[in-house]
Each structure stands twice: as C-alpha cells, then as structure tokens.
Design a protein around this motif. Structure first.
Motif, PDB file in Angstrom:
ATOM      1  N   LYS A  54       0.901  -1.264   0.170  1.00 54.42           N
ATOM      2  CA  LYS A  54      -0.008   0.018  -0.090  1.00 54.42           C
ATOM      3  C   LYS A  54       0.787   1.268   0.013  1.00 54.42           C
ATOM      4  O   LYS A  54       1.733   1.226   0.915  1.00 54.42           O
ATOM      5  CB  LYS A  54      -0.947   0.105   1.414  1.00 54.42           C
ATOM      6  N   VAL A  55       0.829   1.963  -1.136  1.00 51.32           N
ATOM      7  CA  VAL A  55       1.707   3.232  -1.210  1.00 51.32           C
ATOM      8  C   VAL A  55       0.843   4.407  -0.859  1.00 51.32           C
ATOM      9  O   VAL A  55      -0.225   4.498  -1.393  1.00 51.32           O
ATOM     10  CB  VAL A  55       2.389   3.385  -2.552  1.00 51.32           C
ATOM     11  N   ARG A  56       1.401   5.138  -0.091  1.00 42.72           N
ATOM     12  CA  ARG A  56       0.447   6.550   0.260  1.00 42.72           C
ATOM     13  C   ARG A  56       1.220   7.839   0.323  1.00 42.72           C
ATOM     14  O   ARG A  56       2.378   7.718   1.146  1.00 42.72           O
ATOM     15  CB  ARG A  56      -0.243   6.372   1.770  1.00 42.72           C
ATOM     16  N   ASP A 111      -0.450   7.663  -4.559  1.00 45.52           N
ATOM     17  CA  ASP A 111      -1.173   6.408  -4.092  1.00 45.52           C
ATOM     18  C   ASP A 111      -1.463   5.388  -4.726  1.00 45.52           C
ATOM     19  O   ASP A 111      -1.872   5.553  -5.858  1.00 45.52           O
ATOM     20  CB  ASP A 111      -2.375   6.868  -3.333  1.00 45.52           C
ATOM     21  N   ASP A 144      -2.497   0.717  -4.656  1.00 45.50           N
ATOM     22  CA  ASP A 144      -2.556  -0.578  -3.653  1.00 45.50           C
ATOM     23  C   ASP A 144      -2.297  -1.563  -4.816  1.00 45.50           C
ATOM     24  O   ASP A 144      -2.598  -1.552  -5.863  1.00 45.50           O
ATOM     25  CB  ASP A 144      -3.922  -0.846  -3.354  1.00 45.50           C
ATOM     26  N   GLU A 186       4.508   7.001   2.664  1.00 48.84           N
ATOM     27  CA  GLU A 186       4.473   5.901   3.307  1.00 48.84           C
ATOM     28  C   GLU A 186       4.429   4.528   2.583  1.00 48.84           C
ATOM     29  O   GLU A 186       3.528   4.549   1.507  1.00 48.84           O
ATOM     30  CB  GLU A 186       3.164   5.546   4.416  1.00 48.84           C
ATOM     31  N   VAL A 187       4.888   3.428   2.557  1.00 53.52           N
ATOM     32  CA  VAL A 187       5.030   2.141   1.868  1.00 53.52           C
ATOM     33  C   VAL A 187       4.552   1.069   2.642  1.00 53.52           C
ATOM     34  O   VAL A 187       5.598   0.498   3.319  1.00 53.52           O
ATOM     35  CB  VAL A 187       6.426   2.055   1.192  1.00 53.52           C
ATOM     36  N   TRP A 188       3.430   0.453   2.945  1.00 49.45           N
ATOM     37  CA  TRP A 188       3.028  -0.468   3.791  1.00 49.45           C
ATOM     38  C   TRP A 188       3.010  -1.759   3.196  1.00 49.45           C
ATOM     39  O   TRP A 188       2.539  -2.037   2.095  1.00 49.45           O
ATOM     40  CB  TRP A 188       1.751  -0.241   4.477  1.00 49.45           C
ATOM     41  N   VAL A 193       3.931  -3.595   7.616  1.00 49.35           N
ATOM     42  CA  VAL A 193       4.927  -2.560   8.182  1.00 49.35           C
ATOM     43  C   VAL A 193       5.293  -1.481   7.314  1.00 49.35           C
ATOM     44  O   VAL A 193       5.134  -1.721   5.883  1.00 49.35           O
ATOM     45  CB  VAL A 193       6.135  -3.193   8.398  1.00 49.35           C
ATOM     46  N   ASP A 194       5.610  -0.238   7.613  1.00 47.18           N
ATOM     47  CA  ASP A 194       5.994   0.808   6.694  1.00 47.18           C
ATOM     48  C   ASP A 194       7.369   0.695   6.447  1.00 47.18           C
ATOM     49  O   ASP A 194       8.252   1.171   7.086  1.00 47.18           O
ATOM     50  CB  ASP A 194       5.476   2.029   7.480  1.00 47.18           C
ATOM     51  N   ALA A 251       9.109   2.414   4.410  1.00 47.26           N
ATOM     52  CA  ALA A 251       9.670   3.771   4.243  1.00 47.26           C
ATOM     53  C   ALA A 251      10.096   4.093   5.428  1.00 47.26           C
ATOM     54  O   ALA A 251      11.262   5.056   5.329  1.00 47.26           O
ATOM     55  CB  ALA A 251       8.563   4.749   4.048  1.00 47.26           C
ATOM     56  N   LYS A 252      10.039   3.616   6.517  1.00 49.75           N
ATOM     57  CA  LYS A 252      10.897   4.059   7.864  1.00 49.75           C
ATOM     58  C   LYS A 252      12.016   3.106   8.101  1.00 49.75           C
ATOM     59  O   LYS A 252      12.706   3.326   9.266  1.00 49.75           O
ATOM     60  CB  LYS A 252       9.896   3.904   9.109  1.00 49.75           C
TER      61      LYS A 252
END
Lengths: 331, 345
Positions: free
Chosen positions: A7-9, A29, A31, A69-71, A81-82, A84-85
């Motif tokens: 999931k990219v936000r 964004d 999915d 965010e990249v979940w 998990v994200d 991106a962090k």
C-alpha cells in the motif's frame, strides 16, 4: 477484495538539482494485490520509474524520497509494516526476497565481467544462505523456469553472448531468485522486438499464475497495459491522475488526459491513412511545472480559471480515483 | 510544388531490384574473411510517386540497411536501385559519388532520434538553412525567407529561428528535422523510425504532419518502422522483411486484413492493441530471430513457422505475385488461410 500486499500512500520524491528542485513523484497512492498486476502508465517525465525506485529506495542522487508511506505485508505474516521508515540495513532484506525489480535495459543492468550464473548465484547465496553448488543448481532451475534453452550450458555464458530476449529472461530469473512476492517490472519489453515482447509478456503472465506474484508493471505503452494489467494508474508529471480497474479505464476513461491519450494511440485496427486525434502542445519541462492542475495548458476539457489555480484533489468515482475538477473537489 | 512536368502520381519513382548488401566477417590476426553477414540478400520492390511504402520488420531484418543503400550511405554489394526524377532514370547502386551529389537533393532523410541528429551548436534557422547554403543559396535574406517558409510548413513558430535545439522537446526537434529534409524540395523522403523515439501524445502530431505534408507537396515516403500500428496509419503499401529477405508486399488494407505470409500473421498478432483481453488469441512465436550470418537453409523462417512442411527446410521460396498487388515468398502461400486484424467500424 483481499487486503493489499503493498500500500503506497502520498509517496514523494524530489531531485535537488543545481537549477532547482524537481518534484518527480508528488503524492502518489496505490494498492498492489497478490496475483494481480498494477499497470503504471505515463509518458516521459511522469515519474513512473522514479516511483518504482522510490518504493525500493534506490533513487539515484540528487534524488531523495522526502515523504510518504509504503506499507508491506511481510512474508512471515503479521500486520503490514511501513518500509519507508526502514533503515538501509533493513531494506536489504526487502530488496530481493520481498520486492524484486526487473530493469528496462537488460544489457546495461548486467555486469559484463561475470557470467550470468555468477550474477544469479550472488543474490541466492547472499539472501538464502545456500552453498555454492546448491546455489548453482538453483540458478539452473531458475533459467529453466524462465524458458532459457539448455540452461545447464547457458549458465556459464556472459551477458553479451545472449540475445535481447534471452537477456530479459535471465533478468527475470535473477529477480525471482529469492522468491519475491512482488515484482516491479520497469518497461520490461520496451527494448525488445514485438514477437520477443509477446514471449516475455507471456512468461510474466504464466509466472504470475503459478506463484501468485504481485506485479507492478511500468510502461508507456497502453497496448501492454490493456494486455497485462488488472488495475491501472495513469501518471502525469509526478501525480497519479486516474486509477481503477483496466476494463473500466479503457471503456470509460474519467480524466481528460486519459481520454486524450487513449484516442491518440495508433492501432492496427485503424483505417489506413487516417489522422489521429492529438493532444495539444508537449509535456512541460519539470522546472516549468504549470500551476494548478499540471495538465491544464494541454487540456481540451478545461473548466476555467480554477484549473490553473488549484491542484485538484483525489476524488473517488464508481470506478476508482481521479484528480480533476470535472469530477468534483473544487474548493 | 515538387515533381517536374510530365511526372504523375503513381508512376514508379524508385525500383529496387535484387539488392544485396553483405558485410564480411573477419577473424584472426590476418583479419581473414571467414564468412558473410547477408544483411540484405536479394530484395526487390518498387515505390510509386506520391505513395508511402512502409518497410517493416524486427531488428536485424535489414530494413535500415536497405534504406541506407538507397541513400548510398552504404555501397550495395549487388543489384540495382533505379531512381526516376525529372524524366530520367539513374541507377544509384553503381553511380559514382560525384554524380550522386546532383541526385541527393531529390531524396532526403528523416532520422529516428531527434536528440542526436541535430547539431547542438547551430540555431534552428542554421540547421534548416544548411542544405540551402550547401546547394548554392548564398544570399542570406533569400535563405532566411525560405527557412521561415519551411518553419511555417512544419508548424514551428518563426520566433524560434535563433534558438538552439536543446531548448526543444522531442516532437519539435522532429519538426526541425523534417523542415531540414524538405529544404531542397525533395521528391523522396526516407524516414527511418521517425516517431519511435517520441511520446505517444507527440507521435500522433508528427504522423499527422507527415500525412499533411505528403498531401500538400506530393511527397513520396519510404517509411521504415517496426511498429505496425504506426504503419497502418500512414502507409499505402507495406513491405515485410525477415532476415535480409522480403517475405511479403501488399496494399496496407489487404495485408492487415489477410496476411499471406506466416511471419506477417505472427507480427500482426504480436502487436499490442489497446483493448483489454485481446491478447488471449495471440500467436506467440517460438525461439529467436535467425542469425543473418548463419541463416537456416530453405526458408529462413521455417524453424519458427507453425505451417512449415518438409519442403520448407530445403527449398528457398521466391517472392511471387499471387494476386494483383500481393507478393509473397512462401511455398504454401496459395493454400494457407491466415488470420489478419479486424478493422474498426
């Protein structure tokens, strides 16, 4: 529908050049689902390749992912998990075993000094902890799986000994070496001839059917999208202007850019010597990004001053999402 | 505008007969010739005045080599290239370089890559005006007038005269390249993949421009391309090549609706169409394009052909007219019924 595997936000990537800052990816964004293909389509400079690289955080300098965010739902299960962090060290466990990338230029993406076997084995030994003979055996299996003839002999070939189509097969084998669940294919067939392109697209489809791969297919070719994608995201100057299921998008495009793009494609079904509808002007230089909706200077369905003043927000439609004041969202 | 008195649309402007271009393969310390790459191996076709003939095929099929032989950027190994202009016919294949210069102005080239085919140190006006200068138009004002005319013809604002090419997008650069090609009022334009480096939204603009210019100026195009959908939009006739040989020539509409050669059928089937779900009926060719240095015996396409019979492995087919206007090089051309592409309503 099942929960997305990726999931990219609000993904944002900028290039900090000496002449200014380019917003290459500006709030994207989407999915991605298991066993399905998301097609990301757009013309040069729309940010489709940078989007792919931003997910894996392999953007070349002076570019940098600055937000979003990249979940990811990881292979072991558990909540998403994200990534991106994630730190650089953590990302190394993502690239390859979780998300793999197939590049456009199969010649430029191999080292010329090692055999293809060597290059496939490297990833397998690094990520899967196999010893050299086992890794070699796996490399041969992989080559066989992607349809390289005589894999036991070809494994010792150097990249220059292979044709373009075979090189792309090897590239796909390398990407699949660590059993990823998501494959990002960046223009995988652009450098290939049509009959070879048909072979590679066929291969991707059958690999997806066998392994339930989620594929993010990046291309400029609406024909490839129509053939391969389940869902589509159309990008223009760093933004996804429209997204939705493929059949809906081709039957009822919502954004004026998608509409114009679909009309301007030459097809083998046209009558000879027919003029194509065109899109006025050309893609603006990234330093001269138009204010408001970036497409407004070329838009045939412009609504008025608002298009040049405000950036249209993402609006939900029955089919998907669109960024255009025609569909609401005006302040 | 172009075309001297007495020359009509539809007459043969270019006749290529049995054209061959072989490149030697050299090996070892003494660079001994150990073989030949038969890049073009006995190709024949004609182009009529005012029409667009598309030359199509995949990489390595020899289509670019053919176009370069016609412009004599390469010296052919054999065959004839008869070019008719001003009521006189000359064989470009055997002509001396000095005599070629007079004829060169009648045939011009549009290149694939608008980024590398324009001199970055010259402004647009100089780029377009250079052929005029070389051909003796030394008066600056006269040249400027003609360049302005040409810029108008390709829909470039005259205000761009003093700008450098780097300031332009791919589509505008291709317009500059076309204006330069038109400067000397040529009869024949050889365009080698003129739109394949462009974005889709710009591709359509250039294709339309080429069609408009042809109608206005009576130009003849040899359009070299790999993209069959582009070819369908611009061409009157199509010539298909495979590994140095011509496999089929026909009227565009007929060839797309009913291909006569199995390779043409496969090419048409492989072309992606922007219709979701259309790919399910595709013919996927097995294996790879044959090596022109070592082509298979018989018909070069037989290892990939689903209709191949024993005779195809030994007997080399020749290009034959099997119906008026339809030339095919296949032993089974008369008996096969192949699948084409339906036309939009």
């Amino acid at each position: 529908m099942a929960e997305p595997i990726l999931k990219v936000r609000n993904l944002q990537t900028r290039f900090f050049g000496t002449e200014g800052i380019v917003r290459a990816v500006d709030g994207v964004d989407f999915d991605v689902f298991e066993g399905r293909t998301l097609g990301v389509v757009g013309e040069s400079g729309c940010g489709k390749s940078v989007t792919a690289r931003s997910i894996l955080r392999i953007v070349d300098r002076p570019g940098r992912v600055v937000g979003g965010e990249v979940w990811l739902k990881r292979a072991g299960g558990g909540p998403a998990v994200d990534i991106a962090k994630f730190t650089e060290a953590q990302m190394r466990d993502i690239r390859g075993p979780e998300i793999a990338l197939v590049f456009q230029e199969p010649m430029a993406s191999f080292s010329q000094h090692y055999t293809i076997g060597n290059q496939i084995v490297e990833g397998i030994r690094l990520h899967m902890g196999l010893d050299a003979p086992a890794a070699r055996k796996r490399a041969i299996e992989l080559l066989d799986m992607v349809g390289v003839p005589q894999p036991a002999r070809r494994v010792d070939d150097y990249p220059f000994q292979l044709s373009g189509g075979l090189r792309q097969r090897v590239m796909i084998a390398m990407a699949l070496a660590c059993d990823p669940r998501i494959l990002i294919a960046d223009e995988p067939t652009t450098a290939l001839d049509v009959t070879t392109q048909a072979q590679i697209l066929d291969l991707l489809r059958s690999l997806q059917a066998e392994r339930g791969l989620a594929i993010i297919l990046i291309t400029h070719d609406m024909g490839v999208i129509a053939e391969m994608a389940h869902d589509v995201s159309v990008m223009y100057l760093g933004r996804a202007v429209e997204s939705g299921p493929v059949a809906e998008m081709f039957a009822r495009p919502q954004h004026p850019y998608t509409r114009a793009l679909l009309r301007s494609i030459p097809t083998v079904m046209a009558k000879p010597r027919t003029r194509l509808p065109t899109i006025a002007g050309s893609i603006p230089h990234p330093f001269n990004r138009p204010a408001g909706c970036a497409y407004n200077p070329r838009c045939a369905e412009i609504m008025g001053e608002i298009c040049g003043q405000a950036e249209p927000p993402q609006v939900d439609t029955p089919q998907g999402h669109v960024r255009c004041f025609l569909h609401g969202g005006a302040p | 505008m172009s075309g001297a008195a007495g020359e009509k649309r539809g007459e043969t402007i270019l006749e290529v007969r049995d054209l061959r271009k072989h490149f030697p393969i050299r090996r070892g310390l003494l660079r001994r010739v150990v073989g030949q790459v038969k890049a073009v191996d006995g190709v024949s076709f004609t182009i009529r005045r005012g029409e667009t003939l598309a030359l199509v095929g995949e990489s390595g099929c020899g289509k670019t080599t053919v176009s370069r032989c016609i412009l004599r950027a390469l010296a052919p190994s054999g065959g004839a290239i008869n070019f008719t202009v001003g009521g006189r016919t000359a064989d470009l294949a055997t002509m001396r370089r000095r005599d070629l210069r007079r004829l060169r102005r009648h045939m011009q080239m549009v290149f694939q890559d608008p980024y590398s085919s324009l001199n970055p140190r010259m402004v647009v006006g100089e780029i377009i005006g250079e052929p005029l200068l070389i051909n003796g138009m030394t008066n600056r004002a006269e040249r400027r007038k003609r360049v302005t005319e040409l810029m108008e013809l390709v829909q470039l604002p005259a205000a761009y005269f003093n700008r450098f090419p780097h300031a332009f997008s791919g589509g505008q650069r291709q317009r500059i390249g076309i204006a330069r090609a038109l400067a000397l009022n040529p009869e024949l334009i050889v365009a080698d993949e003129p739109v394949s480096a462009l974005d889709v939204s710009v591709q359509a603009q250039i294709l339309n421009l080429m069609l408009d210019l042809q109608d206005r100026l009576g130009l003849t195009y040899l359009f070299v391309a790999h993209d069959l959908s582009v070819v369908k939009h611009v061409s009157d006739r199509v010539a298909v090549m495979y590994v140095g040989r011509m496999v089929e020539i026909g009227e565009t509409e007929a060839l797309f609706a009913r291909p006569r050669h199995p390779y043409t059928e496969a090419l048409l089937s492989a072309a992606p169409t922007p219709v979701p779900g259309a790919a399910s009926t595709r013919i996927v060719l097995e294996r790879e394009i044959a090596d022109p240095a070592n082509p298979p015996p018989g018909c070069a396409f037989h290892p990939r052909c689903r209709y191949a019979i024993d005779a195809c492995r030994v007997q080399t087919p020749v290009l034959e007219e099997i119906e008026p206007g339809s030339f095919v090089s296949c032993l089974r051309a008369r008996e096969l019924s192949l699948r084409g592409v339906a036309e939009e309503a």
